[in-house]
Design a protein around this motif. Structure first.
Motif, PDB file in Angstrom:
ATOM      1  N   ALA A 239       0.649  -0.993  -0.037  1.00 29.11           N
ATOM      2  CA  ALA A 239      -0.104  -0.175   0.000  1.00 29.11           C
ATOM      3  C   ALA A 239       0.974   1.243  -0.095  1.00 29.11           C
ATOM      4  O   ALA A 239       1.677   1.449   0.623  1.00 29.11           O
ATOM      5  N   GLY A 240       0.527   2.157  -0.886  1.00 25.49           N
ATOM      6  CA  GLY A 240       1.201   3.504  -0.806  1.00 25.49           C
ATOM      7  C   GLY A 240       0.366   4.396   0.169  1.00 25.49           C
ATOM      8  O   GLY A 240      -0.725   4.197   0.374  1.00 25.49           O
ATOM      9  N   THR A 241       1.101   5.527   0.482  1.00 24.00           N
ATOM     10  CA  THR A 241       0.560   6.606   1.546  1.00 24.00           C
ATOM     11  C   THR A 241      -0.096   7.689   0.653  1.00 24.00           C
ATOM     12  O   THR A 241      -0.730   8.360   1.260  1.00 24.00           O
ATOM     13  N   GLY A 242      -0.050   7.487  -0.590  1.00 29.46           N
ATOM     14  CA  GLY A 242      -0.808   8.510  -1.609  1.00 29.46           C
ATOM     15  C   GLY A 242      -1.754   7.978  -2.433  1.00 29.46           C
ATOM     16  O   GLY A 242      -1.820   6.626  -2.373  1.00 29.46           O
ATOM     17  N   ALA A 243      -2.503   8.527  -2.962  1.00 34.60           N
ATOM     18  CA  ALA A 243      -3.448   7.722  -4.016  1.00 34.60           C
ATOM     19  C   ALA A 243      -2.834   7.510  -5.063  1.00 34.60           C
ATOM     20  O   ALA A 243      -1.732   7.743  -5.893  1.00 34.60           O
ATOM     21  N   ALA A 244      -3.219   6.132  -5.671  1.00 33.07           N
ATOM     22  CA  ALA A 244      -2.712   5.531  -6.911  1.00 33.07           C
ATOM     23  C   ALA A 244      -3.596   5.847  -8.042  1.00 33.07           C
ATOM     24  O   ALA A 244      -4.765   6.097  -7.913  1.00 33.07           O
ATOM     25  N   THR A 245      -3.030   5.953  -9.251  1.00 33.49           N
ATOM     26  CA  THR A 245      -3.814   5.868 -10.481  1.00 33.49           C
ATOM     27  C   THR A 245      -3.758   4.636 -11.344  1.00 33.49           C
ATOM     28  O   THR A 245      -2.636   3.980 -11.326  1.00 33.49           O
ATOM     29  N   PRO A 246      -4.819   4.001 -11.496  1.00 33.63           N
ATOM     30  CA  PRO A 246      -4.863   2.675 -12.115  1.00 33.63           C
ATOM     31  C   PRO A 246      -4.371   2.963 -13.709  1.00 33.63           C
ATOM     32  O   PRO A 246      -4.222   4.114 -14.364  1.00 33.63           O
ATOM     33  N   THR A 247      -3.798   1.736 -14.146  1.00 34.83           N
ATOM     34  CA  THR A 247      -3.072   1.637 -15.347  1.00 34.83           C
ATOM     35  C   THR A 247      -3.554   0.738 -16.134  1.00 34.83           C
ATOM     36  O   THR A 247      -3.824  -0.401 -15.655  1.00 34.83           O
ATOM     37  N   GLY A 248      -3.695   0.881 -17.562  1.00 26.07           N
ATOM     38  CA  GLY A 248      -4.007  -0.096 -18.296  1.00 26.07           C
ATOM     39  C   GLY A 248      -5.664  -0.414 -18.226  1.00 26.07           C
ATOM     40  O   GLY A 248      -6.092  -1.519 -18.627  1.00 26.07           O
TER      41      GLY A 248
END
Length: 300
Positions: A239-248
């Protein structure tokens, strides 16, 4: 040191020192002995709830976000004691039709006002240092129970011994929680990776998934332990502490890292993200796979 020596050093009475020693023991900072106190040993030391609640708070929040994404409407799960599982419980309050079995007063409190969640508490004796019910009463109340998943935390996690804790009573109840679940999800921030404590609760081969955060760049021990756990078949989500951006077009659980199709080169003392093994089967498993195998250990 003896209470008399402690009183001399801090220039107060033995009555005051005895009271303070009791408070420090409750927080896991020392062990009381007859007439004195000692530092806790490396395998038996356990921090109290006040200490734990202020450690790695951002990481625990991110881990809880990812773990909550695995839980589906109408499921029955067990949630063990701990500050990370308490964070998970706060998010589970939004899952309709959920049944949560727990031995943790903190988990139950987090779900107390969730109208659509049923909370089932074990029996047992209250252990004040972590607000958990332990002992034979807790274990007996779990007999014959069967749920889909168990979410557990602990004091340490290694590839060699799996999840462990510093208290025998807590370990015994955690083992009973594991016996009730079809799969086991361990929630552990990077500070627990590579730490080994006295009582084993969940062997590595019983752990289905690990949800953790990304170790700092200098923490080679945690990175090495993650790779060793993956090599033994544990499905890992970082898990990251920031928002993630979906890819593909992939959907990524909140707070988790997006998938990379190409593994990163291995740096000295680190692992290639592509070496993580993804889980197989199931809607929640497919979601987790998009975060497993993909920990970008070198975001800069």
């Amino acid at each position: 040191m003896s209470l008399r020596e402690l009183a001399r050093v801090v220039q107060t009475s033995e009555v005051t020192v005895r009271r303070d020693v009791r408070a420090l023991e409750a927080e896991g900072l020392l062990d009381r002995r007859h007439g004195g106190a000692v530092l806790p040993g490396g395998f038996t030391r356990e921090s109290g709830f006040p200490q734990k609640s202020h450690l790695a708070t951002a990481e625990k929040t991110a881990i809880a976000d990812v773990a909550a994404s695995l839980v589906e409407e109408g499921e029955a799960i067990v949630v063990g004691a701990g500050t990370t599982t308490q964070e998970l419980a706060r998010r589970l309050a939004r899952v309709p039709g959920l049944t949560v079995v727990t031995n943790s007063l903190l988990v139950a409190q987090a779900l107390a006002h969730a109208n659509r969640v049923e909370v089932v508490m074990t029996g047992g004796t209250l252990r004040g240092s972590n607000y958990a019910l332990v002992g034979s009463g807790a274990e007996q109340s779990l007999q014959g129970l069967r749920v889909s998943r168990a979410f557990l935390s602990g004091s340490g996690l290694t590839a060699e011994r799996g999840l462990s804790t510093s208290n025998m009573l807590s370990a015994s109840v955690d083992r009973a929680l594991v016996q009730a679940a079809a799969e086991v999800v361990v929630l552990a921030d990077h500070t627990k990776l590579g730490a080994d404590t006295m009582f084993q609760t969940v062997p590595t081969d019983v752990i289905t998934r690990l949800v953790t955060d990304e170790p700092p760049a200098h923490d080679d021990r945690a990175a090495t332990e993650l790779q060793a756990l993956a090599d033994q078949g544990v499905q890992i989500a970082v898990a990251g502490t920031g928002a993630a951006t979906p890819t593909g077009g992939d959907q990524v659980p909140p707070g988790a890292r997006p998938r990379r199709d190409m593994p990163l080169p291995v740096q000295r003392g680190r692992m290639a993200a592509g070496q993580y093994r993804g889980p197989g089967g199931g809607m929640a498993a497919e979601t987790l796979e998009r975060t497993a195998r993909v920990a970008d250990m070198r975001r800069r």
